[in-house]
Design a protein around this motif. Structure first.
Motif, PDB file in Angstrom:
ATOM      1  N   TRP A  60       0.823  -1.202   0.000  1.00  0.00           N
ATOM      2  CA  TRP A  60       0.000   0.000   0.000  1.00  0.00           C
ATOM      3  C   TRP A  60       0.864   1.261   0.000  1.00  0.00           C
ATOM      4  O   TRP A  60       0.542   2.248  -0.676  1.00  0.00           O
ATOM      5  N   LEU A  61       1.957   1.247   0.762  1.00  0.00           N
ATOM      6  CA  LEU A  61       2.849   2.409   0.783  1.00  0.00           C
ATOM      7  C   LEU A  61       3.513   2.628  -0.570  1.00  0.00           C
ATOM      8  O   LEU A  61       3.725   3.775  -1.006  1.00  0.00           O
ATOM      9  N   GLN A  62       3.867   1.541  -1.267  1.00  0.00           N
ATOM     10  CA  GLN A  62       4.462   1.669  -2.594  1.00  0.00           C
ATOM     11  C   GLN A  62       3.468   2.226  -3.610  1.00  0.00           C
ATOM     12  O   GLN A  62       3.839   2.977  -4.519  1.00  0.00           O
ATOM     13  N   ALA A  63       2.202   1.849  -3.452  1.00  0.00           N
ATOM     14  CA  ALA A  63       1.182   2.325  -4.391  1.00  0.00           C
ATOM     15  C   ALA A  63       0.645   3.702  -4.038  1.00  0.00           C
ATOM     16  O   ALA A  63      -0.012   4.337  -4.866  1.00  0.00           O
ATOM     17  N   ALA A  64       0.913   4.177  -2.820  1.00  0.00           N
ATOM     18  CA  ALA A  64       0.337   5.434  -2.360  1.00  0.00           C
ATOM     19  C   ALA A  64       0.721   6.641  -3.220  1.00  0.00           C
ATOM     20  O   ALA A  64      -0.147   7.459  -3.556  1.00  0.00           O
ATOM     21  N   PRO A  65       2.006   6.831  -3.594  1.00  0.00           N
ATOM     22  CA  PRO A  65       2.336   8.014  -4.414  1.00  0.00           C
ATOM     23  C   PRO A  65       1.584   8.053  -5.739  1.00  0.00           C
ATOM     24  O   PRO A  65       1.039   9.091  -6.116  1.00  0.00           O
ATOM     25  N   LEU A  66       1.547   6.918  -6.446  1.00  0.00           N
ATOM     26  CA  LEU A  66       0.827   6.878  -7.718  1.00  0.00           C
ATOM     27  C   LEU A  66      -0.666   7.076  -7.509  1.00  0.00           C
ATOM     28  O   LEU A  66      -1.334   7.768  -8.291  1.00  0.00           O
ATOM     29  N   ALA A  67      -1.207   6.483  -6.426  1.00  0.00           N
ATOM     30  CA  ALA A  67      -2.629   6.668  -6.138  1.00  0.00           C
ATOM     31  C   ALA A  67      -2.934   8.130  -5.837  1.00  0.00           C
ATOM     32  O   ALA A  67      -3.981   8.653  -6.247  1.00  0.00           O
ATOM     33  N   ALA A  68      -2.030   8.806  -5.132  1.00  0.00           N
ATOM     34  CA  ALA A  68      -2.237  10.222  -4.825  1.00  0.00           C
ATOM     35  C   ALA A  68      -2.226  11.064  -6.094  1.00  0.00           C
ATOM     36  O   ALA A  68      -3.068  11.946  -6.279  1.00  0.00           O
ATOM     37  N   VAL A  69      -1.273  10.793  -6.976  1.00  0.00           N
ATOM     38  CA  VAL A  69      -1.216  11.519  -8.256  1.00  0.00           C
ATOM     39  C   VAL A  69      -2.479  11.261  -9.069  1.00  0.00           C
ATOM     40  O   VAL A  69      -3.071  12.176  -9.664  1.00  0.00           O
ATOM     41  N   PHE A  99      -6.801  13.229 -11.669  1.00  0.00           N
ATOM     42  CA  PHE A  99      -7.849  12.584 -12.455  1.00  0.00           C
ATOM     43  C   PHE A  99      -9.171  12.498 -11.704  1.00  0.00           C
ATOM     44  O   PHE A  99     -10.190  13.019 -12.168  1.00  0.00           O
ATOM     45  N   VAL A 100      -9.158  11.868 -10.540  1.00  0.00           N
ATOM     46  CA  VAL A 100     -10.412  11.622  -9.828  1.00  0.00           C
ATOM     47  C   VAL A 100     -11.044  12.932  -9.372  1.00  0.00           C
ATOM     48  O   VAL A 100     -12.248  13.175  -9.611  1.00  0.00           O
ATOM     49  N   ILE A 101     -10.270  13.802  -8.737  1.00  0.00           N
ATOM     50  CA  ILE A 101     -10.824  15.063  -8.241  1.00  0.00           C
ATOM     51  C   ILE A 101     -11.302  15.965  -9.382  1.00  0.00           C
ATOM     52  O   ILE A 101     -12.434  16.486  -9.330  1.00  0.00           O
ATOM     53  N   PRO A 102     -10.492  16.198 -10.450  1.00  0.00           N
ATOM     54  CA  PRO A 102     -11.014  17.007 -11.567  1.00  0.00           C
ATOM     55  C   PRO A 102     -12.260  16.407 -12.202  1.00  0.00           C
ATOM     56  O   PRO A 102     -13.193  17.142 -12.560  1.00  0.00           O
ATOM     57  N   LEU A 103     -12.283  15.063 -12.336  1.00  0.00           N
ATOM     58  CA  LEU A 103     -13.463  14.426 -12.912  1.00  0.00           C
ATOM     59  C   LEU A 103     -14.680  14.634 -12.012  1.00  0.00           C
ATOM     60  O   LEU A 103     -15.790  14.907 -12.494  1.00  0.00           O
ATOM     61  N   GLY A 104     -14.485  14.520 -10.717  1.00  0.00           N
ATOM     62  CA  GLY A 104     -15.576  14.767  -9.785  1.00  0.00           C
ATOM     63  C   GLY A 104     -16.084  16.203  -9.865  1.00  0.00           C
ATOM     64  O   GLY A 104     -17.299  16.456  -9.785  1.00  0.00           O
TER      65      GLY A 104
END
Length: 298
Positions: free
Chosen positions: A12-21, A26-31
């Protein structure tokens, strides 16, 4: 159990930076786009009040045209039909070109160095911006361009050909020029993973070159073809610059409508059109994804 928990936390820590980006860009602008599509708008302000009026405006008159015989098709359906036409024609042409070029690079060029050199040659158009690549067609296809001058000089036509520029032909030509590379790369990658012994086995069993391509190479390259199709269809469906430049601002597309609405500050209507376009593209992608299990193939 402790080791498993630590492994999960590390993952989860390894995936966190990419998930944050992904979330921020993407997710916030789309929302936000979805949220604005339900706002009200006047001539001078946006009102954050929930309403579906923008979606009703997008499909205004479409119900009557579908129910009433002989009724003209609404603007939205006409525009989506035009955009889908460009997408399918561009997809068909880029698929044929991409498959042919990838097949040549993968199976007819033996030297890995030469494959790399030719592959780099295919990327040369990407060394300049899309706008410059589109504008470069104007002196070639224009009324007084090189193509018309050559046709007149050879006596094949008596007057300049008008449909070469600022037409459906020029738009599709520019799309093919811009997006063929997105089809070549995934198909070439799939072909390079094909076991060459399968081709030899097909030849030993009497298969012709066309039969080998149809029954061996094409099925095994399906993953690359589907990925390339997703890229091309998604890019063409949302493109508005190419349609505007090569269509002479005379050809409508969904992306062009969204751009015009945003320029006139009709943000809720533009956002609603963007959401509808996103839904249409996602349905196309889901349909393509059902043809191949990308997670398994990759």
């Amino acid at each position: 159990m402790i080791r498993t928990a630590r492994t999960a936390v590390t993952a989860w820590l390894q995936a966190a930076p990419l998930a944050a980006v992904f979330a921020v860009f993407f997710v916030i602008p789309l929302g936000l786009i979805v949220m604005v599509s339900f706002w009200q708008a006047t001539d001078y302000e946006l009102i954050p009040a929930f309403t579906a009026q923008s979606y009703l405006d997008v499909f205004h008159g479409c119900g009557d045209s579908l129910v009433t015989p002989g009724q003209d098709v609404c603007v939205t359906l006409k525009t989506y039909g035009s955009t889908l036409k460009f997408s399918l024609i561009t997809w068909a042409v880029t698929a044929v070109l991409g498959f042919s070029i990838a097949y040549f690079l993968a199976f007819h060029i033996r030297s890995q160095l030469m494959q790399t050199v030719l592959f780099i040659v295919c990327t040369v158009p990407f060394w300049t911006s899309n706008v410059i690549r589109m504008i470069s067609w104007v002196p070639l296809l224009g009324r007084n361009g090189l193509v018309n001058q050559a046709l007149l000089g050879l006596g094949w036509v008596k007057e300049p050909v008008e449909w070469l520029l600022f037409s459906d032909f020029s738009v599709i030509l520019a799309f093919v020029h811009l997006y063929t590379m997105f089809m070549i790369v995934p198909i070439f990658n799939s072909m390079m993973r094909i076991d060459r012994r399968l081709l030899e086995a097909a030849r030993d069993n009497g298969a012709s070159p066309w039969q080998t391509v149809w029954h061996v190479v094409l099925p095994l390259s399906r993953t690359g073809l589907i990925i390339g199709s997703i890229f091309v269809l998604a890019l063409v469906m949302g493109d508005f610059v190419t349609v505007g430049v090569m269509g002479g601002q005379q050809i409508a597309s969904v992306g062009k409508i969204i751009q015009v609405q945003a320029s006139y500050l009709q943000f809720p209507l533009a956002a609603a059109n963007a959401v509808v376009l996103l839904a249409a593209v996602l349905m196309m992608i889901v349909a393509l994804m059902r043809l191949v299990n990308l997670r398994k193939e990759l």
